[in-house]
Write a protein that holds these residues in place. Structure first.
Motif, short mmCIF file in Angstrom:
data_model
loop_
_atom_site.label_atom_id
_atom_site.label_comp_id
_atom_site.label_asym_id
_atom_site.label_seq_id
_atom_site.Cartn_x
_atom_site.Cartn_y
_atom_site.Cartn_z
N PHE A 194 0.81 -1.21 0.00
CA PHE A 194 0.00 0.00 0.00
C PHE A 194 0.85 1.27 0.00
CE2 PHE A 194 -3.07 -3.22 1.58
CZ PHE A 194 -3.87 -3.20 0.45
N THR A 195 2.08 1.19 0.47
CA THR A 195 3.01 2.30 0.30
C THR A 195 3.37 2.44 -1.17
OG1 THR A 195 3.91 2.03 2.53
CG2 THR A 195 5.29 3.22 0.94
N ALA A 196 3.66 1.32 -1.81
CA ALA A 196 3.98 1.32 -3.24
C ALA A 196 2.81 1.82 -4.07
CB ALA A 196 4.40 -0.07 -3.70
N LEU A 197 1.59 1.48 -3.66
CA LEU A 197 0.40 1.95 -4.38
C LEU A 197 0.31 3.47 -4.32
CD1 LEU A 197 -2.31 1.56 -5.83
CD2 LEU A 197 -3.36 1.18 -3.58
N ALA A 198 0.54 4.05 -3.14
CA ALA A 198 0.50 5.51 -3.01
C ALA A 198 1.59 6.17 -3.86
CB ALA A 198 0.65 5.91 -1.55
N LEU A 199 2.79 5.61 -3.83
CA LEU A 199 3.89 6.16 -4.63
C LEU A 199 3.59 6.05 -6.13
CD1 LEU A 199 6.92 4.75 -2.60
CD2 LEU A 199 6.16 7.14 -2.73
N GLY A 200 3.04 4.91 -6.54
CA GLY A 200 2.69 4.73 -7.96
C GLY A 200 1.59 5.69 -8.40
N ALA A 201 0.58 5.85 -7.56
CA ALA A 201 -0.51 6.78 -7.89
C ALA A 201 0.00 8.21 -7.97
CB ALA A 201 -1.64 6.66 -6.87
N TRP A 202 0.88 8.57 -7.04
CA TRP A 202 1.47 9.91 -7.05
C TRP A 202 2.26 10.13 -8.35
CZ3 TRP A 202 6.62 11.51 -7.09
CH2 TRP A 202 6.80 12.89 -6.91
N ALA A 203 3.06 9.15 -8.75
CA ALA A 203 3.85 9.27 -9.99
C ALA A 203 2.93 9.40 -11.21
CB ALA A 203 4.77 8.06 -10.14
N ILE A 204 1.87 8.61 -11.24
CA ILE A 204 0.91 8.71 -12.36
C ILE A 204 0.27 10.10 -12.37
CG2 ILE A 204 -1.33 7.88 -13.20
CD1 ILE A 204 -0.42 5.06 -12.29
N GLY A 205 -0.08 10.60 -11.19
CA GLY A 205 -0.66 11.94 -11.09
C GLY A 205 0.28 13.01 -11.62
N GLN A 206 1.57 12.85 -11.37
CA GLN A 206 2.54 13.82 -11.88
C GLN A 206 2.61 13.77 -13.40
OE1 GLN A 206 4.09 16.04 -9.73
NE2 GLN A 206 2.70 15.03 -8.32
N VAL A 207 2.52 12.59 -13.96
CA VAL A 207 2.63 12.43 -15.42
C VAL A 207 1.38 12.95 -16.13
CG1 VAL A 207 2.75 10.70 -17.27
CG2 VAL A 207 4.24 10.49 -15.27
N ILE A 208 0.20 12.64 -15.59
CA ILE A 208 -1.03 13.01 -16.30
C ILE A 208 -1.55 14.40 -15.90
CG2 ILE A 208 -1.72 10.61 -16.65
CD1 ILE A 208 -3.82 11.00 -14.41
N GLY A 209 -0.88 15.05 -14.97
CA GLY A 209 -1.27 16.40 -14.58
C GLY A 209 -2.48 16.45 -13.67
N ALA A 210 -2.69 15.41 -12.89
CA ALA A 210 -3.81 15.38 -11.93
C ALA A 210 -3.24 15.01 -10.56
CB ALA A 210 -4.86 14.39 -12.37
N PRO A 211 -2.32 15.83 -10.06
CA PRO A 211 -1.63 15.42 -8.83
C PRO A 211 -2.47 15.59 -7.57
CG PRO A 211 -0.88 17.59 -9.48
CD PRO A 211 -1.84 17.11 -10.55
N LEU A 212 -2.22 14.71 -6.65
CA LEU A 212 -2.64 14.86 -5.25
C LEU A 212 -1.35 14.80 -4.47
CD1 LEU A 212 -5.78 12.53 -4.93
CD2 LEU A 212 -5.71 14.98 -4.50
N ALA A 213 -1.33 15.42 -3.32
CA ALA A 213 -0.11 15.42 -2.51
C ALA A 213 0.25 13.99 -2.13
CB ALA A 213 -0.32 16.26 -1.26
N LEU A 214 1.55 13.71 -2.14
CA LEU A 214 2.03 12.37 -1.77
C LEU A 214 1.58 12.03 -0.35
CD1 LEU A 214 3.61 9.81 -2.33
CD2 LEU A 214 5.69 11.01 -1.64
N SER A 215 1.62 12.99 0.54
CA SER A 215 1.20 12.72 1.92
C SER A 215 -0.27 12.33 1.98
CB SER A 215 1.46 13.94 2.81
OG SER A 215 0.74 15.07 2.34
N THR A 216 -1.10 12.96 1.17
CA THR A 216 -2.53 12.62 1.12
C THR A 216 -2.72 11.21 0.61
OG1 THR A 216 -3.11 14.93 0.74
CG2 THR A 216 -4.75 13.28 0.11
N LEU A 217 -2.02 10.87 -0.45
CA LEU A 217 -2.13 9.52 -1.02
C LEU A 217 -1.61 8.46 -0.05
CD1 LEU A 217 -1.10 10.27 -4.71
CD2 LEU A 217 -3.38 9.64 -3.87
N LEU A 218 -0.55 8.77 0.66
CA LEU A 218 -0.02 7.82 1.64
C LEU A 218 -1.02 7.60 2.78
CD1 LEU A 218 3.74 8.86 1.84
CD2 LEU A 218 2.86 6.59 1.23
#
Length: 192
Positions: free
Chosen positions: A106-130
């Motif tokens: 689930f840590t990896a899931l948050a990191l992966g989602a954060w990275a995808i958000g950075q690429v597609i321009g729909a970011p959420l804060a990493l702390s929020t995702l974690l």
């Protein structure tokens, strides 16, 4: 193959169908609840599309973690290397391993989602995702452990082969709980 008398379960089709059919009908109804929950969260998932990316992994991993523990317990019953005992050190080691794996996934899931958000321009804060991923993921992992223990020991006590019952019970119940918890935690954290 001859199944020794007094052993768990049977390889007969009739026995398996008799044990599984009613269980699968009930589980189908339970899984519908997850679909309804997902539909009710449509507005949240549209506003925060990145969460929609996390849903399949969140739901799938909870069931997989429960299936791992159920399989290990069931195998130990079949081998005769366990009894129903809360002092069983191997049982607690298996539970700790599942919870450790959950924290990693689930840590990896948050990191992966954060990275995808950075690429597609729909970011959420990493702390929020974690917070969302780890809170809901670890809650789902605990539920998976509880239902794995209940389903495995319950099947064993009823004389039903745990291999036939535990995986469907655990994966379906954890899917529903996972969806509800993930949507609830996401709504709470994002103030939706």
């Amino acid at each position: 193959m001859v199944v020794p008398s007094g052993s768990l379960g049977s390889w007969e089709t009739r026995t398996i169908v008799t044990n599984m059919f009613p269980l699968l009908v009930v589980l189908c109804v339970i899984v519908l609840w997850a679909g309804i929950t997902l539909e009710d969260a449509e507005e949240l998932l549209e506003q925060y599309g990145l969460l929609a990316v996390m849903v399949p992994t969140m739901v799938d991993m909870g069931g997989n973690l429960g299936a791992i523990l159920s399989s290990r317990l069931s195998t130990r019953f079949h081998l005769g290397t366990t009894e129903i005992d809360l002092k069983d050190r191997v049982l607690w080691a298996n539970i700790a391993a599942v919870l450790g794996l959950a924290a990693t996934i689930f840590t990896a899931l948050a990191l992966g989602a954060w990275a995808i958000g950075q690429v597609i321009g729909a970011p959420l804060a990493l702390s929020t995702l974690l917070v969302i991923s780890l809170t809901s993921g670890m809650a789902v992992a605990v539920i998976a452990v509880v239902f794995s223990l209940l389903a495995t020991y319950g099947s064993y006590k009823l004389g039903v082969d745990p291999d036939d019952t535990t995986i469907p019970i655990v994966t379906n119940v954890v899917d529903v709980c996972g969806m509800i918890i993930f949507i609830g935690v996401s709504s709470l954290v994002l103030g939706f």
